[in-house]
Motif scaffolding. Structure first.
Motif, short mmCIF file in Angstrom:
data_model
loop_
_atom_site.label_atom_id
_atom_site.label_comp_id
_atom_site.label_asym_id
_atom_site.label_seq_id
_atom_site.Cartn_x
_atom_site.Cartn_y
_atom_site.Cartn_z
N UNK A 160 0.85 -1.18 0.00
CA UNK A 160 0.00 0.00 0.00
C UNK A 160 0.89 1.23 0.00
N UNK A 161 0.67 2.15 -0.94
CA UNK A 161 1.48 3.38 -0.94
C UNK A 161 1.33 4.12 0.39
N UNK A 162 2.44 4.55 0.94
CA UNK A 162 2.43 5.31 2.18
C UNK A 162 3.60 6.28 2.15
N UNK A 163 3.85 6.94 3.26
CA UNK A 163 4.93 7.91 3.34
C UNK A 163 5.82 7.59 4.53
N UNK A 164 7.11 7.91 4.36
CA UNK A 164 8.06 7.79 5.45
C UNK A 164 8.97 9.00 5.43
N UNK A 165 9.52 9.31 6.58
CA UNK A 165 10.40 10.46 6.68
C UNK A 165 11.81 9.96 6.98
N UNK A 223 9.95 17.21 14.38
CA UNK A 223 9.68 15.92 13.78
C UNK A 223 9.11 14.94 14.81
N UNK A 224 9.61 14.99 16.04
CA UNK A 224 9.08 14.13 17.09
C UNK A 224 7.60 14.40 17.33
N UNK A 225 7.22 15.66 17.32
CA UNK A 225 5.80 16.01 17.49
C UNK A 225 4.97 15.48 16.32
N UNK A 226 5.53 15.57 15.13
CA UNK A 226 4.81 15.09 13.94
C UNK A 226 4.63 13.59 13.98
N UNK A 227 5.68 12.87 14.41
CA UNK A 227 5.61 11.41 14.46
C UNK A 227 4.86 10.90 15.68
N UNK A 228 4.64 11.78 16.66
CA UNK A 228 3.95 11.35 17.87
C UNK A 228 4.80 10.49 18.76
N UNK A 278 18.19 8.26 5.97
CA UNK A 278 17.78 7.05 6.69
C UNK A 278 16.42 7.28 7.33
N UNK A 279 15.57 6.27 7.22
CA UNK A 279 14.19 6.39 7.69
C UNK A 279 14.16 6.44 9.21
N UNK A 280 13.43 7.42 9.74
CA UNK A 280 13.26 7.54 11.19
C UNK A 280 11.82 7.33 11.61
N UNK A 281 10.88 7.22 10.65
CA UNK A 281 9.50 6.99 11.04
C UNK A 281 8.57 6.99 9.85
N UNK A 282 7.36 6.51 10.09
CA UNK A 282 6.30 6.52 9.08
C UNK A 282 5.38 7.70 9.34
N UNK A 283 4.78 8.20 8.27
CA UNK A 283 3.95 9.40 8.36
C UNK A 283 2.53 9.09 7.92
N UNK A 284 1.59 9.76 8.55
CA UNK A 284 0.24 9.76 8.01
C UNK A 284 0.24 10.62 6.75
N UNK A 285 -0.78 10.46 5.94
CA UNK A 285 -0.85 11.25 4.72
C UNK A 285 -0.86 12.75 5.05
N UNK A 286 -1.61 13.14 6.09
CA UNK A 286 -1.71 14.56 6.44
C UNK A 286 -0.36 15.10 6.88
N UNK A 287 0.34 14.36 7.75
CA UNK A 287 1.65 14.82 8.21
C UNK A 287 2.65 14.88 7.06
N UNK A 315 12.45 7.96 22.48
CA UNK A 315 12.23 7.03 21.37
C UNK A 315 12.99 7.48 20.13
N UNK A 316 12.92 8.79 19.85
CA UNK A 316 13.64 9.31 18.69
C UNK A 316 15.14 9.08 18.85
#
Length: 817
Positions: free
Chosen positions: A95-100, A158-163, A229-238, A168-169
Motif C-alpha cells: 500500500x502506498x504510504x509515506x516515510x520520513x 519531527x518528534x511532534x509530527x511522528x507522535x 535514513x528512515x526515522x519513522x512513518x507518516x500519516x498522509x496529512x503529516x 524514542x527518537x
C-alpha cells in the motif's frame, strides 16, 4: 762528524693509476663530486619511486572521488509483487504510504560541523589563511552550537509530527548511527585488505606512508553515509505538511544562542539555511496482509451433543496463514545480501535482468540490491520468493559535465499465486481455535484424560486436493498476528509451551500411530510378506507369557482384557485389521517386513522426503535413529515390530499423512504436494504398490468409519447414547484414527515431584485422524489430516474436528452433498 746529514728514506711502493697520491687536487675534487652526485642520484631515484607510488595510490582515490562527483544517480522505486490465493484473493500487497528520512550527514552531526566551519570562514575570511589548524577549529567550535540547535529544533518538530517522545527518537537515531558505523568499518576493513593485496601482487612495498594513504582511500564514505535514513512513518496529512516545508529556507532557529560571543556582524548571522535540514519525505510501500485479522462465522449444529448449539459462533481470528505467507523485516542483514549475491551467481538469466550498465561505465549495478532501510522478507512465501516478489528499481543517471542522461524503467515484482483457499484456511483455523470448543479437553472425550478439563489443545490440519496434489489448507494452531510479532515479539518467541512460531502442519515431527496401518498393509502385500486374505489371530498380546507388553489396544481392563479374534468371532484379515485397528496383526506384519522392508514402504509413501514447498522449514520425516539414512539399516527387529503400528523410531507430519492417503486414493499414484502454484504440470510418480492391496486398504478405511460394530471412528459414546463422529449427510468417508504415544513436554526449570523428578507440563498421547472424503457414490476427492497434541483419543478429539473441516469444504463450494 762535521758535515754529516740525517736522511729519511722513503720506501718504494707500486701505485695504481687511481691512487690519490698521484692525482692533482682538481682530480680529487672532481672524483669526490661524482661520488656525491651518484649518492644524490640514488637517493633521488628512491624518493622518486616512492613519490610515484604515493601518487598512484592517492591518484586512484582522487580519481574515484572525482568520477563519482561527475554523476548524479537516483533510484526509481519499484512495487513488490502480490501474493494471491487460488481464487486471486489478495493475501499480501503493498500500500502506498509515506516515510520520513534524514540525511546521515545531519544525523551524525557532520552537517552542523561543516556549516559551522564554513560560517567561521565567512566571518574571518581575511584572517583565515593566517590561522593555524587548531585556531580554525577553535573559531569553528564557537559557531557549532548555532547549527546544532537548529538541527535539534528540527528534530523536536519531527518528534511532534511522528507522535514519539525524545527518548524514542534518540533510540532510533542511535540505532541508525550504530548500524551505519558498523557497516562502514566492515567495508573499510575489506577495502584495506583488498588494496594491500593489490599492492603486494604488483610488487610494491607497503611503507608506513603508503599504508596511511591506503587507509585514507579505504575510509572513503560508503553509500549509507551519503544517504537519508528512515526515522519513522507518516500519516498522509503529516506527510503533506512536511512536503511543503522540506524545500523551505529560513534563518537559523536556535533559541538562546549567544550572538555577542561570535564577534560577528549582524548581517552575517542572518544566514538562510534549510528549515528542515536533511529531511526527506518519500513515498514508501507498506506491506499489507488483509487476512491477518478476520472474522469467521461457524455453525455449531453438527458438533457433538455436549457442544451443539443452533446459534452460529463468530470468532475474530488472527494470523490466518501467517506461517505460509510469511512476514517482512525492517532492514536487510548481511545474510540477505549474501543470499542475493548467491542467487545472481547461480542464475545467469536472473542476473541478466537484474544487472545493468550505467553511464559511469563501471561494474554493472544490481537494480534489486538492498539499501539501508529496505524491508526484507523474513519467513514463508515472502522469503522463499523474495527475488521474484522484490522487483527491480529503475534508475535515472545524469553526467553533470555533459548533460547526458540515462533512464531505466523499474520492473514491478511478480505476483505469486498459492494453491491455498484463504477462506477455507480461515474457517479451519477458527475450527482449531479453543473458543469454538473442539480444541480443548472435555469430559466426553474419555475417563482417563491426561489433561484437566478445559485445557486448550494445540494442533494442525491439512487439506489436499487428491487430483492435483494442491494443498488447499495448511493450518497450524496457535497462530499469531504480525502486529503482535512486531510490537510484542517476546510473547511469541518466549512461549515455549505453545511454540507458536512452529508450523505444526509441516515442521513438527510426530509419531504416526495407527494411521500408518493401511500403508503397512499395502507395502506388506506388495513386498510379498503378507498374502491377501491370510488371517492372523489376535491373542491380545504378541508375546506368549508377556501380557504386559506389545498388547492390543483392547487388551485392557476397561475392555475386559479381550481381543479382536473374540470380537469378530474369527481371525482377522487385512481389511478386518484396519477396520478394528488390531495392533497384534500389524505387530506381526511389521516383524515380517523387518527394518529394511518397512523403511522401503514408508519411503515409497514419501516419508523422509522434503518437498521444498517454499513456505518455511519442513520436517522431511525420519525412519530410524538421528543419524539414519532412512533405509532401515539401523532398525532392530523390535523396532520393525512396533513400527508396524506406527510407534518406535518413526516420525512424520500431518502433510505426510494427508499426502500418503491421497496416494492410496489415486491407487498408488504419488503426486508431489505443492503450495506455490507456478502453473507447471504436477510431479507424478508411479509407485509399485499392488493395486489389490490398495483396494483392500481402502475397504478397511471405509469400515473404520462406516462399520457400526467394529469401526474405531464410527461413533462416540455419550451419557445420552452413541452418536456418529462423521455426521454430514451426502458425504462418503474413508479414514483412520490414531492414538500415538508422545514424549512428555517439559518447560525450562520444571517443577519436581516428591522424588526429585521433573514434572512435565504436557503428557499423554497425540490424537490423530486422517480421512478421505467425496460425494456419496463417488470416489475420494480430498484428503484431510488432523493432529491434536496430547489430545488422547483420535476418534473423540480429532474426529469431530475433521468432520467440521468437511463442513467447511461444503460451505466453500468444494463438496456438493
Amino acid at each position: 762528524m762535521a758535515n754529516s746529514r740525517t736522511h729519511t728514506r722513503t720506501p718504494t711502493h707500486t701505485h695504481t693509476p687511481t691512487s690519490t697520491s698521484t692525482l692533482s687536487p682538481r682530480a680529487i675534487f672532481r672524483r669526490r663530486l661524482m661520488l656525491l652526485m651518484a649518492a644524490f642520484l640514488l637517493a633521488g631515484t628512491a624518493m622518486a619511486a616512492q613519490m610515484v607510488l604515493l601518487g598512484v595510490v592517492r591518484a586512484d582515490a582522487s580519481l574515484a572521488e572525482a568520477e563519482r562527483r561527475l554523476y548524479r544517480q537516483r533510484s526509481i522505486p519499484t512495487v513488490r509483487g502480490r501474493i494471491l490465493d487460488r481464487h486471486s484473493r489478495v493475501l499480501a500487497q503493498n500500500r502506498p504510504s509515506y516515510e520520513v528520512a534524514i540525511d546521515y550527514e545531519v544525523l551524525s552531526g557532520q552537517w552542523a560541523a561543516r556549516k559551522a566551519r564554513r560560517h567561521a570562514y565567512r566571518v574571518h575570511a581575511k584572517a583565515w589563511p593566517l590561522l593555524t589548524a587548531d585556531q580554525r577549529d577553535e573559531v569553528a567550535a564557537r559557531f557549532l552550537p548555532l547549527y546544532q540547535q537548529h538541527v535539534a529544533a528540527m528534530e523536536h518538530r519531527l518528534q511532534l509530527t511522528l507522535g514519539i517522545d525524545a527518548e524514542t527518537y534518540a533510540e532510533r537515531k542511535a540505532t541508525i548511527l550504530g548500524r551505519v558505523e558498523r557497516t562502514a568499518k566492515s567495508v573499510t576493513d575489506r577495502r584495506l585488505e583488498r588494496y594491500e593485496k593489490e599492492q603486494i601482487e604488483q610488487g610494491r612495498t607497503i611503507t608506513p606512508e603508503v599504508r596511511a594513504l591506503l587507509e585514507e582511500r579505504a575510509a572513503q564514505p560508503i553509500a549509507a553515509q551519503r544517504e537519508p535514513h528512515v526515522v519513522g512513518d507518516l500519516t498522509d496529512e503529516a506527510a503533506f505538511v512536511l512536503i511543503r516545508l522540506q524545500d523551505s529556507f529560513g534563518p537559523i532557529h536556535a533559541p538562546g544562542f549567544d550572538q555577542a560571543a561570535t564577534d560577528q556582524p549582524p548581517d552575517i548571522t542572518d544566514e538562510v539555511v534549510p528549515l528542515l535540514p536533511g529531511l526527506v519525505v518519500r513515498r514508501s510501500e507498506e506491506r499489507q496482509y488483509p487476512y491477518d485479522r478476520v472474522k469467521v462465522t461457524l455453525s455449531r449444529d453438527s458438533l457433538p451433543t455436549p457442544l451443539r448449539d443452533d446459534t452460529p459462533l463468530t470468532l475474530e481470528i488472527e494470523g490466518v496463514a501467517a506461517h505460509v505467507i510469511g512476514w517482512m523485516g525492517s532492514r536487510p542483514l548481511k545474510s540477505d545480501t549474501d543470499r542475493r549475491a548467491a542467487q545472481l551467481a547461480a542464475d545467469p538469466e536472473f542476473a541478466e535482468r537484474a544487472m545493468v550498465n550505467t553511464l559511469d561505465r563501471k561494474n554493472p549495478l544490481d537494480r534489486g540490491r538492498y539499501l539501508d532501510g529496505d524491508p526484507v522478507a523474513r519467513a514463508g512465501v515472502e522469503w522463499s520468493q523474495e527475488a521474484r516478489l522484490r522487483g527491480l528499481r529503475g534508475l535515472r543517471t545524469e553526467r553533470l559535465d555533459t548533460g547526458e542522461r540515462q533512464r531505466i524503467d523499474p520492473q514491478r515484482g511478480e505476483d505469486i499465486r498459492l494453491t491455498l483457499d484463504i477462506n477455507l484456511q480461515a474457517r479451519i483455523q477458527a475450527i482449531l481455535d479453543p473458543r469454538f470448543g473442539l480444541a480443548q479437553v472435555h469430559p466426553y472425550q474419555g475417563t482417563d484424560l491426561a489433561l484437566p478439563v478445559g485445557t486448550p489443545l494445540n494442533g494442525a490440519a491439512v487439506v489436499v486436493d487428491i487430483d492435483s496434489g494442491h494443498v488447499l489448507a495448511l493450518v497450524t494452531s496457535p497462530s499469531f498476528s504480525r502486529q503482535t510479532l512486531r510490537e510484542r515479539p517476546d510473547e511469541i518467541i518466549d512461549d515455549t509451551l505453545n511454540n507458536p512460531l512452529v508450523n505444526r502442519a509441516i515442521a513438527a515431527p510426530y509419531p504416526p500411530g495407527s494411521i500408518i496401518k493401511p500403508l503397512v498393509l499395502a507395502g506388506a502385500v506388495t513386498l510379498g510378506v503378507y498374502p491377501l486374505g491370510e488371517r492372523i489371530e489376535c491373542t491380545g498380546h504378541l508375546l506368549p507369557g508377556r501380557p504386559d507388553i506389545l498388547r492390543c489396544w483392547i487388551f485392557r481392563d476397561r475392555f475386559g482384557l479381550t481381543n479382536h479374534t473374540i470380537r469378530f468371532g474369527h481371525d482377522l484379515d487385512g481389511i478386518d485389521a484396519i477396520t478394528a485397528s488390531c495392533n497384534i496383526f500389524f505387530y506381526t506384519i511389521g516383524r515380517r517386513l523387518g527394518g529394511t522392508g518397512i523403511a522401503q514402504v514408508l519411503r515409497d509413501f514419501g516419508v523422509g522426503e522434503r518437498w521444498n514447498l517454499g513456505v518455511g522449514a519442513e520436517f522431511p520425516g525420519s525412519i530410524g535413529g538421528p543419524k539414519s539414512n532412512n533405509d532401515g539399516a539401523d532398525l532392530t527387529q523390535f523396532d520393525a515390530t512396533i513400527m508396524g503400528m506406527g510407534q518406535g523410531p518413526i516420525a512424520w507430519t500431518p502433510l505426510h499423512a494427508a499426502n500418503a492417503y491421497a496416494t492410496l486414493a489415486r491407487m498408488g499414484v504419488a503426486i508431489t504436494p505443492r503450495v506455490i502454484d507456478d502453473s507447471s504440470p504436477p510431479e507424478i510418480h508411479e509407485t509399485s504398490f499392488d493395486r489389490r492391496a490398495i483396494v483392500a486398504a481402502l475397504e478397511g478405511l471405509d469400515g473404520v468409519i462406516n462399520n457400526a460394530e467394529q469401526g474405531t471412528a464410527h461413533h462416540i459414546t455419550l451419557e445420552t447414547g452413541r452418536e456418529p463422529i462423521f455426521n454430514i449427510p451426502g458425504i462418503h468417508y474413508w479414514g483412520k484414527t490414531g492414538t500415538a504415544q508422545a514424549p512428555p513436554l517439559f518447560l525450562d526449570n520444571p517443577p519436581l515431584d516428591a522424588e526429585g523428578n521433573p514434572i512435565p507440563i504436557r503428557a499423554g498421547d497425540h490424537a490423530w485422524v486422517t480421512i478421505l472424503v467425496g460425494p456419496e457414490g463417488d470416489r475420494p476427492r480430498f484428503a484431510i489430516s488432523v493432529i491434536m497434541e496430547y489430545g488422547g483419543s483420535g476418534g473423540k478429539v480429532s474426529g469431530p474436528i475433521a468432520n467440521q473441516i468437511v463442513r467447511a469444504l461444503i460451505d466453500e463450494g468444494y463438496l456438493l452433498p
